[in-house]
Scaffold this motif. Structure first.
Motif, PDB file in Angstrom:
ATOM      1  N   SER A  47       0.835  -1.211   0.000  1.00 26.10           N
ATOM      2  CA  SER A  47       0.000   0.000   0.000  1.00 26.10           C
ATOM      3  C   SER A  47       0.868   1.259   0.000  1.00 26.10           C
ATOM      4  O   SER A  47       0.517   2.253  -0.633  1.00 26.10           O
ATOM      5  N   VAL A  48       1.992   1.211   0.683  1.00 19.60           N
ATOM      6  CA  VAL A  48       2.911   2.350   0.687  1.00 19.60           C
ATOM      7  C   VAL A  48       3.562   2.498  -0.687  1.00 19.60           C
ATOM      8  O   VAL A  48       3.630   3.603  -1.236  1.00 19.60           O
ATOM      9  N   ALA A  49       4.024   1.388  -1.255  1.00 17.37           N
ATOM     10  CA  ALA A  49       4.685   1.437  -2.571  1.00 17.37           C
ATOM     11  C   ALA A  49       3.726   1.915  -3.657  1.00 17.37           C
ATOM     12  O   ALA A  49       4.115   2.680  -4.545  1.00 17.37           O
ATOM     13  N   ASP A  50       2.465   1.481  -3.575  1.00 11.63           N
ATOM     14  CA  ASP A  50       1.483   1.875  -4.592  1.00 11.63           C
ATOM     15  C   ASP A  50       1.264   3.386  -4.638  1.00 11.63           C
ATOM     16  O   ASP A  50       0.959   3.939  -5.691  1.00 11.63           O
ATOM     17  N   TRP A  54       7.923   8.243  -5.676  1.00 12.03           N
ATOM     18  CA  TRP A  54       8.973   7.853  -6.622  1.00 12.03           C
ATOM     19  C   TRP A  54       8.553   6.565  -7.320  1.00 12.03           C
ATOM     20  O   TRP A  54       8.365   5.525  -6.688  1.00 12.03           O
ATOM     21  N   SER A  55       8.450   6.601  -8.629  1.00 13.45           N
ATOM     22  CA  SER A  55       7.942   5.453  -9.389  1.00 13.45           C
ATOM     23  C   SER A  55       8.848   4.221  -9.277  1.00 13.45           C
ATOM     24  O   SER A  55       8.365   3.095  -9.358  1.00 13.45           O
ATOM     25  N   PHE A  56      10.145   4.417  -9.070  1.00 19.13           N
ATOM     26  CA  PHE A  56      11.033   3.259  -8.989  1.00 19.13           C
ATOM     27  C   PHE A  56      10.733   2.405  -7.761  1.00 19.13           C
ATOM     28  O   PHE A  56      11.019   1.206  -7.740  1.00 19.13           O
ATOM     29  N   VAL A  57      10.143   2.999  -6.723  1.00 20.43           N
ATOM     30  CA  VAL A  57       9.794   2.220  -5.532  1.00 20.43           C
ATOM     31  C   VAL A  57       8.669   1.253  -5.870  1.00 20.43           C
ATOM     32  O   VAL A  57       8.753   0.056  -5.551  1.00 20.43           O
ATOM     33  N   GLN A  58       7.620   1.751  -6.534  1.00 18.97           N
ATOM     34  CA  GLN A  58       6.529   0.875  -6.929  1.00 18.97           C
ATOM     35  C   GLN A  58       7.015  -0.184  -7.921  1.00 18.97           C
ATOM     36  O   GLN A  58       6.670  -1.355  -7.812  1.00 18.97           O
ATOM     37  N   GLY A  59       7.845   0.227  -8.867  1.00 18.74           N
ATOM     38  CA  GLY A  59       8.387  -0.727  -9.841  1.00 18.74           C
ATOM     39  C   GLY A  59       9.239  -1.794  -9.191  1.00 18.74           C
ATOM     40  O   GLY A  59       9.135  -2.980  -9.516  1.00 18.74           O
ATOM     41  N   GLY A  60      10.083  -1.384  -8.253  1.00 20.39           N
ATOM     42  CA  GLY A  60      10.923  -2.348  -7.545  1.00 20.39           C
ATOM     43  C   GLY A  60      10.101  -3.302  -6.703  1.00 20.39           C
ATOM     44  O   GLY A  60      10.357  -4.516  -6.674  1.00 20.39           O
ATOM     45  N   PHE A  61       9.081  -2.771  -6.027  1.00 24.13           N
ATOM     46  CA  PHE A  61       8.207  -3.620  -5.221  1.00 24.13           C
ATOM     47  C   PHE A  61       7.489  -4.631  -6.109  1.00 24.13           C
ATOM     48  O   PHE A  61       7.427  -5.824  -5.798  1.00 24.13           O
ATOM     49  N   LEU A 108      13.959   3.604   4.836  1.00 25.83           N
ATOM     50  CA  LEU A 108      13.892   5.063   4.655  1.00 25.83           C
ATOM     51  C   LEU A 108      13.297   5.436   3.307  1.00 25.83           C
ATOM     52  O   LEU A 108      12.450   6.324   3.213  1.00 25.83           O
ATOM     53  N   VAL A 109      13.744   4.770   2.259  1.00 30.22           N
ATOM     54  CA  VAL A 109      13.247   5.073   0.916  1.00 30.22           C
ATOM     55  C   VAL A 109      11.775   4.682   0.788  1.00 30.22           C
ATOM     56  O   VAL A 109      10.970   5.440   0.239  1.00 30.22           O
ATOM     57  N   LEU A 110      11.418   3.525   1.327  1.00 31.48           N
ATOM     58  CA  LEU A 110      10.028   3.080   1.228  1.00 31.48           C
ATOM     59  C   LEU A 110       9.093   4.032   1.964  1.00 31.48           C
ATOM     60  O   LEU A 110       8.010   4.350   1.484  1.00 31.48           O
ATOM     61  N   MET A 111       9.529   4.503   3.123  1.00 39.27           N
ATOM     62  CA  MET A 111       8.645   5.307   3.969  1.00 39.27           C
ATOM     63  C   MET A 111       9.033   6.782   3.966  1.00 39.27           C
ATOM     64  O   MET A 111       8.994   7.442   4.995  1.00 39.27           O
ATOM     65  N   ILE A 112       9.366   7.311   2.804  1.00 40.11           N
ATOM     66  CA  ILE A 112       9.831   8.687   2.694  1.00 40.11           C
ATOM     67  C   ILE A 112       8.695   9.699   2.898  1.00 40.11           C
ATOM     68  O   ILE A 112       8.945  10.877   3.117  1.00 40.11           O
TER      69      ILE A 112
END
Length: 150
Positions: A47-50, A54-61, A108-112
């Motif tokens: 839910s956080v990544a969605d 930053w789009s790379f977080v959702q893509g990486g997830f 940190l990156v996930l929960m920025i």
């Protein structure tokens, strides 16, 4: 060098052990049944990544975590346990410090987002960095006892 009560190496060991206990507490308070059986931790991360800015977080997830949620739940939970044990007893300390630093940076990156509490992750990452470069395994560690990483 002798400082108040302890040597510099011993104070660094206190810092390392405290970080290890912090990781153990993170592992202890996790609802393991929720993580392993219901997938609550991974569902929350999704839910956080969605909604991440930053789009790379959702893509990486989507590429790494989503195809294997059960495995990733076990990896996260048992990584925290391994880090806690390794740092507390000083076993493979440099490996644990690098692993902890990477995990904290990932958190940190996930929960920025502004709402996420970042102080804990930032401080744990900073302690990992200081403990790594100051070689905090020189006192009160199995690494030192066994002559590893001299």
């Amino acid at each position: 060098m002798q400082t108040i009560w302890l040597t510099g190496a011993e104070w660094l060991a206190v810092l390392r052990i405290g970080l290890g206990l912090w990781w153990l507490e993170s592992w202890r308070h996790k609802d393991k049944k929720g993580w392993f059986e219901r997938g609550t931790g991974i569902a929350w991360a999704k839910s956080v990544a969605d909604e991440h800015r930053w789009s790379f977080v959702q893509g990486g997830f989507t590429a790494v975590v989503a195809p294997r949620p059960k495995l990733m739940a076990y990896i996260v939970v048992y990584a925290e346990l391994a880090l806690g044990l390794g740092l507390t007893v000083g076993l493979l300390t440099p490996v644990a410090l690098v692993g902890g630093l990477l995990l904290n940076l990932l958190y940190l990156v996930l929960m920025i987002h502004d709402w996420a509490e970042q102080g804990q992750n930032a401080m744990m990452a900073l302690i990992s960095l200081v403990a790594l470069f100051a070689m905090s395994w020189q006192a009160w560690s199995l690494d030192n006892l066994w002559g590893l990483f001299l």
